[in-house]
Design an enzyme around this catalytic site. Structure first.
Site, short mmCIF file in Angstrom:
data_model
loop_
_atom_site.label_atom_id
_atom_site.label_comp_id
_atom_site.label_asym_id
_atom_site.label_seq_id
_atom_site.Cartn_x
_atom_site.Cartn_y
_atom_site.Cartn_z
CG ASN A 400 -14.71 14.49 73.14
OD1 ASN A 400 -13.80 15.05 73.74
ND2 ASN A 400 -15.49 13.59 73.70
CG ASP A 435 -22.67 14.47 76.88
OD1 ASP A 435 -23.15 13.34 77.11
OD2 ASP A 435 -23.00 15.17 75.91
#
Length: 520
Positions: A400, A435
């Site tokens: 990210n 996640d």
């Protein structure tokens, strides 16, 4: 001020209105004189002499309402005022003629009076029929005109019966006058009712009621004369036939009084989704037919055939109206089916949004907990047949931070697809958040759970395409096999303990929860 207060003040003003009291007194005086004098000729003269003042009240009140009304109500009241002026002219001429004639006994007007009456009445009816109706579709307009045609035919039938009934006419009565007098019976009555129920009436119901009653009394007056009357009529017949002039004048006068106190006197009203007026026309024509049949023996068939023809025309119009209604019902049913289909699809979309993760298409946390609870309840008799895998990606934050959130979303979607391909068709894959993923294994053994974890880790060795990049996803997996007393909370806790044990061992591996397992 509330509408109830408006109504009280309007009622008090109506009771004390000088014009209204004068009109009622004038009509009472006419009744007294009609019963006091002898001779049909004098009674006819009184009948016509007392008509013009009432017509003047109708014209004046209609004009006053026209001045305060707003478009499109003004057009209706302008036509009403014009019609009342014609009534006044015709009745005044007829009153003058009646003073010069002898041997009168019928209330039928001459050519001038009949023509003025017919034109004036036509203006009023046209004003009713052409008055605009808001938000009306083409099919609704068609239904309105079919209903209007039905009631017009009903009025014409009654008018025809009166016109061809020579037994109730004298030499001073014209066919045009008879037709014009009879036409008001149902035409104005039904048109007024239809207008009031249209949802956009230019008059208050309190003003419409005396006008409707006027048409009803007029219809009674056409047939109230006894068959044996000969060339004279009882005084009550003349009085009954005079009353409609008072009643129809009371309508605009009432509307004028209401408009002084109520600013919404001309406001729109709720429109009924159906109308019983055409069926009322059928009833009236049928009653007319019952009246004509016993009186038709030994005389011309013109009256009878006119009623039969009118009855057939009304039935045809009602059938056309019903066919249009059936077509509308079919269209509405089709629209309802389409709407229900759209609602079901919308419900399915909402349910999918409530149960599944938008990004990955996997089950969300709430759905996963429900399914796990159900699986545990079904497996109570078979402890150890349900297992839970908790999968947490390693290094996802770095993806990210390095490649952006869009790349992270693509990575999550790719991992979700790998998880789906790594489990059986009866198993459930979910994204718990961020996640973190979970897999519910039904009807499995410990060995099955371990093999599933191994397949997932092997699939992670294939990179995931993230735009123009190929990113390897790594994961740590914790396995918890359900025992007899486990629930969703304890099972997730055990899988979480095992997953963190995997991370402490170097990540990219799996561990199965064991009793006494603790984090170092």
């Amino acid at each position: 001020m509330t509408r109830l207060a408006y109504g009280r003040e309007a009622w008090q003003a109506w009771r004390r209105d000088p014009a209204m009291l004068a009109a009622i007194t004038w009509t009472v005086l006419a009744g007294v004189l009609l019963f006091s004098v002898d001779g049909a000729n004098t009674q006819v003269r009184l009948f016509w002499i007392f008509q013009p003042p009432l017509d003047l009240l109708l014209a004046w009140s209609s004009w006053q309402v026209f001045r305060v009304a707003k478009h499109p109500m003004r057009r209706f009241w302008r036509l009403m005022a014009c019609g009342a002026v014609l009534f006044t002219i015709g009745d005044t001429v007829q009153a003058a003629l009646s003073m010069t004639r002898q041997d009168q006994w019928s209330t039928g007007g001459g050519t001038v009076q009949s023509a003025c009456f017919a034109v004036g009445l036509s203006l009023i009816i046209i004003g009713m029929l052409i008055h605009p109706h808001p938000n009306r579709t083409r099919r609704e307009s068609l239904a309105f005109w079919l209903d209007s045609a039905t009631v017009l035919v009903g009025g014409g039938v009654v008018a025809w019966c009166f016109a061809v009934d020579s037994a109730h006419q004298d030499a001073n009565t014209s066919l045009v006058g008879s037709l014009a007098a009879g036409a008001v019976v149902l035409t104005s009555s039904f048109a007024a009712v239809k207008l009031v129920l249209s949802g956009n009436a230019p008059m208050n119901k309190a003003a419409a009621i005396p006008m409707i009653v006027s048409a009803v009394v007029n219809s009674v007056g056409l047939f109230v004369a006894p068959p044996s009357a000969g060339e004279s009529l009882p005084p009550y017949v003349y009085l009954v036939r005079l009353l409609p002039s008072l009643l129809i004048a009371m309508g605009p006068r009432t509307q004028e009084i209401i408009a002084r106190f109520d600013e919404t006197a001309f406001g729109a009203r709720r429109r009924r989704p159906y109308s019983l007026l055409p069926y009322g026309s059928i009833v009236v024509v049928f009653v007319t037919l019952l009246y004509v049949l016993p009186h038709n023996q030994g005389r011309t068939d013109a009256q009878l055939w006119g009623v039969v023809a009118g009855f057939g025309a009304i039935i045809a119009l009602v059938v056309a109206r019903q066919l249009a209604a059936f077509h509308d019902n079919t269209r509405l049913i089709d629209q309802l089916d389409t709407t229900l289909t759209e609602l079901r699809e919308h419900e399915q979309r909402l349910r999918h949004q409530a149960l599944y993760d938008e990004l990955t298409g996997l089950a969300n946390r709430a759905h996963f907990r429900e399914e796990t609870t159900t699986a545990l309840e079904k497996a109570e008799a078979r402890p150890g047949s349900v297992a839970l895998l908790l999968v947490d990606l390693d290094g996802f934050k770095a993806v990210n931070d390095t490649h952006g959130h869009q790349a992270g979303d693509l990575l999550l979607a790719g991992v979700a697809e790998k998880l789906r391909q790594s489990v059986r068709s009866g198993d459930l894959v979910a994204r718990l958040g961020g996640d973190e993923f979970a897999v519910l294994l039904r009807d499995c053994t410990v060995r099955d759970a371990e093999q599933t974890a191994q397949r997932i880790l092997r699939s992670m060795k294939e990179p995931v395409d993230v735009g123009d990049l190929a990113v390897f996803a790594n994961a740590s997996i914790g396995i918890a096999c359900a025992e007899e007393s486990d629930d969703v909370r304890t099972l997730l806790h055990d899988a979480d303990m095992a997953m963190y044990a995997s991370k402490h061992q170097g990540k990219g591996t799996w561990n199965r929860f064991q009793d006494g397992m603790v984090l170092n």
